[in-house]
Every structure is written in structure tokens, then in C-alpha cells.
Design an enzyme around this catalytic site. Structure first.
Site, mmCIF file in Angstrom:
data_model
loop_
_atom_site.group_PDB
_atom_site.id
_atom_site.type_symbol
_atom_site.label_atom_id
_atom_site.label_comp_id
_atom_site.label_asym_id
_atom_site.label_seq_id
_atom_site.Cartn_x
_atom_site.Cartn_y
_atom_site.Cartn_z
ATOM 1 N N CYS A 81 -51.802 -102.015 17.269
ATOM 2 C CA CYS A 81 -53.171 -101.489 17.177
ATOM 3 C C CYS A 81 -53.778 -101.252 15.790
ATOM 4 O O CYS A 81 -54.709 -101.929 15.373
ATOM 5 C CB CYS A 81 -53.232 -100.169 17.936
ATOM 6 S SG CYS A 81 -52.782 -100.294 19.675
ATOM 7 N N HIS A 139 -58.737 -95.036 15.470
ATOM 8 C CA HIS A 139 -57.318 -95.247 15.159
ATOM 9 C C HIS A 139 -57.077 -95.663 13.713
ATOM 10 O O HIS A 139 -56.184 -96.460 13.421
ATOM 11 C CB HIS A 139 -56.718 -96.301 16.121
ATOM 12 C CG HIS A 139 -55.253 -96.100 16.351
ATOM 13 N ND1 HIS A 139 -54.425 -97.087 16.849
ATOM 14 C CD2 HIS A 139 -54.463 -95.010 16.144
ATOM 15 C CE1 HIS A 139 -53.192 -96.615 16.932
ATOM 16 N NE2 HIS A 139 -53.192 -95.365 16.517
HETATM 17 CA CA CA Z 1 -53.522 -102.445 20.867
#
Ligand code: CA
Length: 474
Positions: A81, A139
């Protein structure tokens, strides 16, 4: 203010006049095109219709491919990610600045996030007159200094951790020891204000995207729409589950429902563009941030080997489409390797924006996708995980890789062996030597990771603490 002629615009955009796929009229004083990046989370390579999915219909995602260019060798710069997002946002290999792991959710820690010394390219787009918006998963650091509004996005709506509950919490009680206990339950942010969510997350993010397009229809705008779908937790309301009565595996059925909700949302985004007459003024990229996590979720990366977390193709090659009706060809297939690092540099070129001081690794894809530039966008692409425990390099048809935990590297001919089954390392020592040297030269430009991924997770940490206490008590 002097307005650019169409010829100037095309020159800035890297487009030759002859390169246009279809007659396309930029009005005098040509408006700059809008750019939308739609990022799915953990979507399997083969879980979209255009890559062969049979049990989950994705008509709206498929329409992007039908009306645009499907990049068959479309990569992300990391098999998981946050580092992929760091590369995407900066147009630079994220290992150049140590962003090689997922940031732990630490709102007080100003070191665990995308370093402040790096430039988010949204900032350059804003300076070039673009309305900039980020919606969904962030994130890239939890501390206030890493907030999207501080990194170049004038507008933000979403959650700043690595994922989130999809439905209001009381309907989905989770065991308290789960690692997402805090991070996945943080209030959403509208810019810096906390807001409570009351619907299904994927629908909410789609609503916000449609509203953003409506607010900025006069353009130009840059919209980053980062769904957390189809990342865990697997949650979907009956509205979407009911579409898949024939999928008996409950997890696959929920995954299908989540994917279908995202597909609906993408349909609403393209409908909004149609409604405002912006289809031919808007370049849309659609891709996943990494390969499907096949060991955790019943998703599919077929025919690729491996999945999320690995430098095998299943971890890094993703569904990847560029759609810009009237400028890019429709229903086309592009086979040269491209990478998520290219998306923002493409937007910068279209915007005629000032590039940042540090050199970019990504390139403007438009002339390649129109066919104006026949050369491959990249001589080689590179990957590195775990500070070098795993790595890969792709050059043309060949890919050399070393997986984490292995000593030996393997060579594959992806043109003949997309599933990475036949190791050619012993047969082609010259290629191994050349690609190893290329990787080492690239690797020498990188820095070690500046923070670690949140491992061990809170549950494991708790167990370790309990074990320590027990040991002390004895
Ligand atoms: Ca991901």
C-alpha cells in the site's frame, strides 16, 4: 494574461499535432485537461472484466478500457500500500527517500510518513491553476504535518490511515484485539474537520468524487480518488451482496460485492463527466495499488504468479487503464511496461506545470499511448522491498528478481512466460549479469528505509508483553 495556442498546448503536453488519435479541437486559449487518478486497494489482477473476470461484472471499469488504453504491463512501484502511494504522489521511486514500508498509525510521530523534504506533485498542479482534491485512503503518515492539506491538496475527504471500516461501527463489532482497532475507526476528515460517516464507505467516497467534479466543472482539476475497496475488512451491504447469489464462497461473495460497489462509483464518476460535458477534457487513470493478496482473500491474479507483498508479477503488475476520449485511442492495448510513477508526471506535462527540483522517475505517458512516440517509456523498471531483501528489475521482455528469503535470483522471459515458471538464469548468464549490474547501480542511489512497517502487530505486541511479564513474575 497570454493564453496558449493549441499548438503551444500540445507542445507542452508532449503531443505532436499528428499524434491525436481522432480529430480533437482544443478551443483557442485551450483549457488544460482534467486528470483523475482512481486507485483501487488490493484488487486482484484478474478481478476486472477486461482481465478476464467471469464471476464479478465490472461494466464501468471495463468501459474505461473500452474507451481508452489498457496497459497490459502496468505496474506499481511497490507490492504493498503505502510505498506505492508515496511513489505515485512524488513521481519518484519511494526508496530514494526511505519510504519503503507502511507507516504505523502514530499521530504524534513526525518521522513516520512521507518525508517533508519531498514534493507532492499535486502541489505543482495547484500552482499551475488546478483545483486539487484527494478523496479516500491516505496512508502517507498520521501526524498533522502529513495531512493531505499540508501536502498540496486544497481539498480532502477521507481517512488518513491504511484502511477503514466500511460501515458505521455499531453494525460491525470486531474483536477488540484486531490491529485495525484504532486506525480503522478514526473519524473521517473533511479537510481538517472530523466527520462521522453514516453510509457505506465506497458509496460515500463516490458521492464525494461526484460532488468534487460538480464544484470544479469549470476546470481544470486534479482528483485523486483512492478507494479502500477492495481491501479488508470484507464488508458489504445487502444491496451489493444480492448481486451475487451464485457465488457460494461467502468471502468471495463479499469481495465481489465490494468490487461491484466500487465499479458503480466509477460509473457515477464517468456519468458526472458526461453530464458536465467533460469526457473529452478529462484523462482518467484506473489502477490498483498492488496485486491481490491471494493468501488472505479469495481474489485472483491469474495468470500471474504470487500476490501482494511479493516482487513476483502477482504483487506488482495490476489492472491499469488510461482513458481520454478523443485524444487517446479507444479500445487500444499498450504492451510496453508503464508504472504508477508516470501518472503525476503525465499530469504535470498536461498542465504545463513546473516540475519540482528533484528529478522525476516517471514520464509523460501521453505521447507513448497515442503512438506519437514509438519508444518504450522506460528502459528498465526497478523494485526493492525490505531494504533490499527482495528486488526485481524489468528490461524489455526480461525480468530478474530475487524474492525475500531467497539467496538466488531468477530470470524470466515475460513475453513467453508471464507466469514466471521457467527460470532462465542458468541459460542466459549474460542477461543475468547485465540486469544484476543495472539493479546494483539503481540500488546504490537509494537510502535505507526510514521507518518500519507496523510489525509485530498490536496483538503480537500484547502477547510479547504478557510473556515478558510472566517471565519477570517467575
Ligand atoms: Ca493495497
Amino acid at each position: 494574461m497570454k493564453t496558449a495556442s493549441r499548438r503551444d498546448f500540445l507542445k507542452v503536453a508532449g503531443l505532436g499535432l499528428a499524434s491525436l488519435a481522432a480529430p480533437r479541437v482544443f478551443a483557442a486559449g485551450a483549457r488544460k485537461p482534467n486528470v483523475i487518478v482512481i486507485l483501487a486497494d488490493d484488487l486482484g489482477f484478474a478481478d476486472v472484466g477486461f482481465n478476464g473476470c467471469k464471476d464479478i461484472a465490472t461494466p464501468n471499469i471495463d468501459a474505461l478500457a473500452k474507451n481508452g488504453v489498457r496497459c497490459t504491463s502496468g505496474y506499481v512501484s511497490h507490492p504493498f500500500c503505502s510505498p506505492t502511494r508515496a511513489g505515485l504522489m512524488t513521481g519518484r521511486y519511494q526508496q530514494r527517500f526511505g519510504h519503503e514500508n507502511n507507516p504505523t498509525w502514530l499521530p504524534e510521530d513526525t518521522k513516520v510518513g512521507l518525508p517533508l523534504s519531498e514534493t507532492f506533485l499535486a502541489k505543482q498542479l495547484g500552482a499551475a491553476g488546478y483545483a486539487t482534491g484527494a478523496i479516500g485512503k491516505w496512508h502517507l503518515g498520521a501526524a498533522p504535518c502529513f495531512h493531505p492539506n499540508e501536502r498540496g491538496f486544497a481539498e480532502y475527504f477521507g481517512f488518513r490511515g491504511g484502511g477503514h471500516m466500511y460501515l458505521p461501527d455499531e453494525k460491525n463489532p470486531l474483536p477488540q484485539e484486531k490491529t485495525w482497532q484504532v486506525e480503522y475507526r478514526i473519524p473521517l476528515n473533511r479537510n481538517k474537520e472530523s466527520v462521522t460517516h453514516t453510509g457505506y464507505m465506497t458509496d460515500i467516497l463516490s458521492d464525494e468524487a461526484v460532488a468534487f467534479i460538480g464544484r470544479h466543472k469549470a476546470g481544470p482539476f486534479f482528483l485523486y480518488l483512492a478507494y479502500n475497496a477492495v481491501h479488508t475488512p470484507l464488508q458489504a451491504p445487502e444491496k451489493y451482496l444480492a448481486r451475487f447469489p451464485n457465488i457460494s464462497d461467502e468471502k468471495r461473495r463479499t469481495y465481489a460485492a465490494m468490487n461491484s460497489a466500487m465499479d458503480d462509483g466509477i460509473g457515477r464518476v464517468t456519468e458526472a463527466l458526461r453530464k458536465h460535458g467533460l469526457e473529452q477534457d478529462t484523462l482518467i487513470f484506473f489502477l490498483s495499488d498492488n496485486g491481490g493478496p491471494i493468501t488472505v482473500v479469495p481474489c485472483s491474479n491469474t495468470p500471474l504468479r504470487g500476490g501482494k507483498g511479493q516482487v513476483l508479477e502477482g504483487g506488482i503488475r495490476v489492472p491499469f487503464v488510461a482513458c481520454w476520449p478523443g485524444t487517446l485511442p479507444a479500445g487500444a492495448v499498450y504492451n510496453e511496461p508503464v508504472i504508477a510513477l508516470d501518472l503525476l508526471p503525465t499530469a504535470l506535462a498536461l498542465a504545463g506545470a513546473q516540475p519540482p527540483e528533484k528529478p522525476l522517475d516517471g514520464v509523460n505517458l501521453v505521447p507513448h499511448l497515442t503512438g506519437a512516440n514509438k519508444a518504450a517509456p522506460h528502459e528498465r523498471l526497478f523494485w526493492r522491498t525490505g531494504g533490499g531483501s527482495g528486488w526485481a528489475v524489468r528490461e524489455g521482455r526480461y525480468k530478474l528478481l530475487k524474492s525475500t528469503g531467497e539467496q538466488q535470483s531468477h530470470l524470466y522471459d515475460l513475453a513467453a512466460d508471464i507466469g514466471e515458471e521457467h527460470d532462465l538464469a542458468a541459460e542466459k548468464p549474460d542477461v543475468v549479469k547485465r540486469l544484476t549490474a543495472a539493479f546494483e547501480a539503481w540500488n546504490a542511489q537509494l537510502v535505507p528505509p526510514i521507518f518500519e512497517s507496523p510489525r509485530p502487530g498490536p496483538k503480537k505486541q500484547q502477547q510479547q508483553q504478557q510473556q515478558k511479564k510472566k517471565a519477570k513474575a517467575k
